[in-house]
Design an enzyme around this catalytic site. Structure first.
Site, PDB file in Angstrom:
ATOM      1  N   ASP A  24       0.846  -1.290   0.028  1.00  0.00           N
ATOM      2  CA  ASP A  24      -0.209  -0.154   0.128  1.00  0.00           C
ATOM      3  C   ASP A  24       0.942   1.543   0.179  1.00  0.00           C
ATOM      4  O   ASP A  24       0.284   2.112   0.473  1.00  0.00           O
ATOM      5  CB  ASP A  24      -0.805  -0.069   1.049  1.00  0.00           C
ATOM      6  CG  ASP A  24      -2.065  -1.200   1.255  1.00  0.00           C
ATOM      7  OD1 ASP A  24      -1.947  -2.074   0.136  1.00  0.00           O
ATOM      8  OD2 ASP A  24      -2.924  -1.270   2.162  1.00  0.00           O
ATOM      9  N   LYS A 129      -6.707  -4.786  -2.906  1.00  0.00           N
ATOM     10  CA  LYS A 129      -7.056  -5.462  -1.813  1.00  0.00           C
ATOM     11  C   LYS A 129      -8.353  -4.856  -1.197  1.00  0.00           C
ATOM     12  O   LYS A 129      -8.024  -3.555  -0.749  1.00  0.00           O
ATOM     13  CB  LYS A 129      -5.993  -6.073  -1.021  1.00  0.00           C
ATOM     14  CG  LYS A 129      -5.272  -4.870  -0.179  1.00  0.00           C
ATOM     15  CD  LYS A 129      -4.087  -5.443   0.488  1.00  0.00           C
ATOM     16  CE  LYS A 129      -3.396  -4.300   1.522  1.00  0.00           C
ATOM     17  NZ  LYS A 129      -3.979  -3.689   2.286  1.00  0.00           N
ATOM     18  N   CYS A 162      -2.174  -2.603   7.794  1.00  0.00           N
ATOM     19  CA  CYS A 162      -1.986  -3.573   6.646  1.00  0.00           C
ATOM     20  C   CYS A 162      -0.762  -4.404   6.459  1.00  0.00           C
ATOM     21  O   CYS A 162      -0.943  -5.454   6.013  1.00  0.00           O
ATOM     22  CB  CYS A 162      -2.074  -2.912   5.181  1.00  0.00           C
ATOM     23  SG  CYS A 162      -3.888  -2.036   5.012  1.00  0.00           S
TER      24      CYS A 162
HETATM   25  C1  C5J Z   1      -2.905   0.657   5.599  1.00  0.00           C
HETATM   26  C2  C5J Z   1      -4.676   1.923   6.727  1.00  0.00           C
HETATM   27  N1  C5J Z   1      -2.615   0.461   4.448  1.00  0.00           N
HETATM   28  N2  C5J Z   1      -4.004   2.049   7.682  1.00  0.00           N
HETATM   29  N3  C5J Z   1      -4.074   1.128   5.659  1.00  0.00           N
HETATM   30  O1  C5J Z   1      -2.396   0.385   6.250  1.00  0.00           O
HETATM   31  O2  C5J Z   1      -5.798   2.148   6.945  1.00  0.00           O
END
Ligand code: C5J
Length: 222
Positions: A24, A129, A162
């Site tokens: 991400d 995802k 994530c």
């Molecule tokens: C991720 C989030 N990528 N913190 N998303 O960690 O909402």
């Protein structure tokens, strides 16, 4: 075989059976003016890891290793976004709303793209995802099994959300996982510290952690 003097003990792997998983690294989380900053977060904490991530990605590509990029992303009609995820906390900006860089966490929107510094190459796996974990509703396990992958090296954001969820999912599916500590970050530094510690605690109960230089020092990556 390569061997890294990781926490809590050595992590051994070979490049052919290992994938680099980058979680991400999206504009909306990392760049000023995006969704993350609009929620009051200091995105400079996250953008600080970009050079270290770039160095690892470049070395991994030179060694012809498998690369997997993920994005937290939903379909435009939000059919893959449970109302519980969209509504929780009564946020001012919800998933799917127009945000500073397009619709929040919707696939194809400018803010949903991976930052240019880590832009995927055409031969790399890119997964959208709908959950926090990279294995939920993505087919990632099957893709890795088809390629004979048994070990994963993780980078990305955020450490305790994530990244940690994905590493736990991978651990439950039988992968040996290494997290590169200087290639992951949180908006909450104390959460990163706690997440790193809980992953390698109790004899690597979730996996191993190390610094990226320990990977880059390996002869295969020099
Ligand atoms: C991720 C989030 N990528 N913190 N998303 O960690 O909402």
């Amino acid at each position: 075989m390569m061997r890294i003097d990781a926490h809590p003990f050595a992590f051994e792997f070979d490049r052919a059976h290992t994938a680099l998983v980058i979680i991400d690294m999206q504009r909306d989380f990392i760049e000023p003016g995006g969704f993350g900053e609009s929620l009051g977060n200091n995105v400079a904490l996250l953008s600080a890891i970009v050079p270290a991530c770039q160095a690892v990605l470049q070395a991994w590509r030179r060694a012809s290793g498998l690369v997997v990029h993920t994005r937290e992303a939903h379909c435009a009609d939000l059919s893959d976004c449970p109302p519980a995820k969209r509504n929780r906390g009564n946020p001012t900006l919800r998933i799917g709303d127009p945000g500073p860089m397009g619709r929040i966490l919707v696939a194809g929107e400018p803010g949903n793209q991976i930052i240019p510094e880590l832009a995927p190459h055409p031969d790399e796996i890119v997964l959208d995802k709908p959950g926090k974990g990279a294995f939920y509703a993505t087919g990632l396990h099957e893709m890795l099994q088809a390629r004979g992958i048994s070990h994963l090296i993780f980078m990305g954001v955020t450490t305790e959300v994530c990244v940690q969820t994905s590493m736990r999912e991978a651990n439950d599916r039988g992968y040996d996982c290494l997290l590169l500590e200087d290639c992951t970050e949180s908006y909450f530094p104390e959460f990163k510290t706690a997440a790193v510690e809980m992953m390698h605690a109790q004899g690597a109960i979730v996996g191993w952690t190390a610094q990226s230089r320990q990977l880059l020092e390996q002869p295969a990556f020099r």
